[in-house]
Design an enzyme around this catalytic site. Sequence first.
Site, mmCIF file in Angstrom:
data_model
loop_
_atom_site.group_PDB
_atom_site.id
_atom_site.type_symbol
_atom_site.label_atom_id
_atom_site.label_comp_id
_atom_site.label_asym_id
_atom_site.label_seq_id
_atom_site.Cartn_x
_atom_site.Cartn_y
_atom_site.Cartn_z
ATOM 1 N N CYS A 154 0.824 -1.208 0.000
ATOM 2 C CA CYS A 154 0.000 0.000 0.000
ATOM 3 C C CYS A 154 0.859 1.259 0.000
ATOM 4 C CB CYS A 154 -0.934 0.007 1.201
ATOM 5 S SG CYS A 154 -0.104 -0.077 2.806
ATOM 6 N N ARG A 178 4.258 1.326 -1.340
ATOM 7 C CA ARG A 178 5.354 1.350 -2.307
ATOM 8 C C ARG A 178 5.143 0.346 -3.434
ATOM 9 N NH1 ARG A 178 9.910 1.538 0.223
ATOM 10 N NH2 ARG A 178 8.961 1.813 2.268
ATOM 11 N N HIS A 188 19.299 0.542 0.172
ATOM 12 C CA HIS A 188 17.846 0.726 0.162
ATOM 13 C C HIS A 188 17.134 -0.579 0.506
ATOM 14 C CE1 HIS A 188 14.011 2.521 -0.963
ATOM 15 N NE2 HIS A 188 13.745 1.407 -1.626
ATOM 16 N N GLU A 217 8.225 -0.925 11.622
ATOM 17 C CA GLU A 217 7.116 -1.896 11.533
ATOM 18 C C GLU A 217 7.613 -3.187 10.880
ATOM 19 O OE1 GLU A 217 5.444 -2.995 8.725
ATOM 20 O OE2 GLU A 217 6.306 -1.752 7.163
ATOM 21 N N GLN A 239 6.171 -8.913 3.640
ATOM 22 C CA GLN A 239 5.798 -8.548 2.270
ATOM 23 C C GLN A 239 6.974 -8.715 1.314
ATOM 24 O OE1 GLN A 239 4.496 -4.624 3.391
ATOM 25 N NE2 GLN A 239 2.332 -5.170 3.274
ATOM 26 N N ILE A 246 -6.231 -6.344 7.506
ATOM 27 C CA ILE A 246 -7.544 -6.363 8.167
ATOM 28 C C ILE A 246 -7.468 -7.159 9.469
ATOM 29 C CG2 ILE A 246 -9.887 -7.302 7.995
ATOM 30 C CD1 ILE A 246 -9.571 -4.650 6.585
#
Length: 416
Positions: free
Chosen positions: A49, A51, A94, A109, A115, A189
Amino acid sequence: MIFTLGINHHSAPLAIRERVAFGAEKLHHALADLTRSQPVKEVAILSTCNRTEIYCAAETPEVVVDWLAQYHQVARDEIAPYLYTHDQPEAIRHAFRVASGLDSMVIGEPQILGQMKDAVRVAEESGTLGTQLHKLFQRSFSVAKEVRSTTAIGANIVSMAAAGVHLAERIFESIDSQRILFIGAGEMIELCAAHFCARQPKQVTVANRTVERGRALAERYNGHAIRLDELGEHMPQHDIVVSCTASPLPIIGLGMAERAIKARRHRPMFMIDLAVPRDIEEEVGDLDDVFLYTVDDLAQVVESGLESRQAAVIEAEDIIASRVQDFLGWLQARDTVPVIRSLRDAAERVRRHEIEHALKLLAKGEPADKVLEHLSQRLTNKLLHAPTQTLNLAEGSERADLQAAAARLFHLHSGE
């Protein structure tokens, strides 16, 4: 050469990010299309959401920028101002920072690590993850573990889910008297449900494309599940709506929201849209009785937690800087592999030739000690002929450089 190019919450607003996002179901096709149509040797795509990033081993990133614009049917000029491109060593740094949570909207986080691992798994399944990117990501995961275990980067973390609860409590006196509708049943969610349901809401409903998965989540909080096509019927009964799906198109349009507000007799409705592309049409936020927040809006809430983690961030950056140098050393070592292989192949050819010559002499009855002496002399002369000739022909600074290199390669010392 390893490149990273992408667009994220630092460089672009949500309206731009959602135009180049990749749904999970499209990643395999996108990877295959990129490697088939462009001279890209290795590639992995990380799309969340916050990147969309493409990690690749290629001669130049320009072909990938062109492909990204073409794939999403967006004019290159529209996204170019928001794109960043990193080559070595910044691309390596990076990747380490992203895995460690230092480049996230919520510093530290842990969700981004999972991910990134999903992105690597998809690239492996698609056959687009070669030696360099495989090593890069494995090192990234290792660095993330080191950062998390040796610094306080994850302490007192303010998550997006917690930020959502905080905003909801600004609108309603108490969440325990509110009815909550969760749209989707994915990881985000689930996190939101854990935070909101800790406040003991009056009712919990989960709407999901797959009802069985929605029901599994709803039952954890004594709620019930509905189908996505039942949203219009059930939405007016809920005070809080939290949505995060992988739908390429909005699920809640302006018309559906207007009908829900009318049915609620204009009682306020609090909505959080964590999806990219958005699940809720932007115009819904213009309605007087709707309080709509996106992932970018939540950034203002989590910003307050940054100062307490600054010392840990400095420590983490030091760790990453050191590990970047280690990885660059590994890449440089790989550059010498072809030369070493050629050197060994040449030496092996000389060895085999001299063994055959020696065996022929033994077959003729030559004494073994003389054959061995002859073999060693011929082998030494042939192996040293090329470097000796190069040293003799060199002049000036080139000779000095070659002499220094020979001394280092063969461990020579002055006087020997």
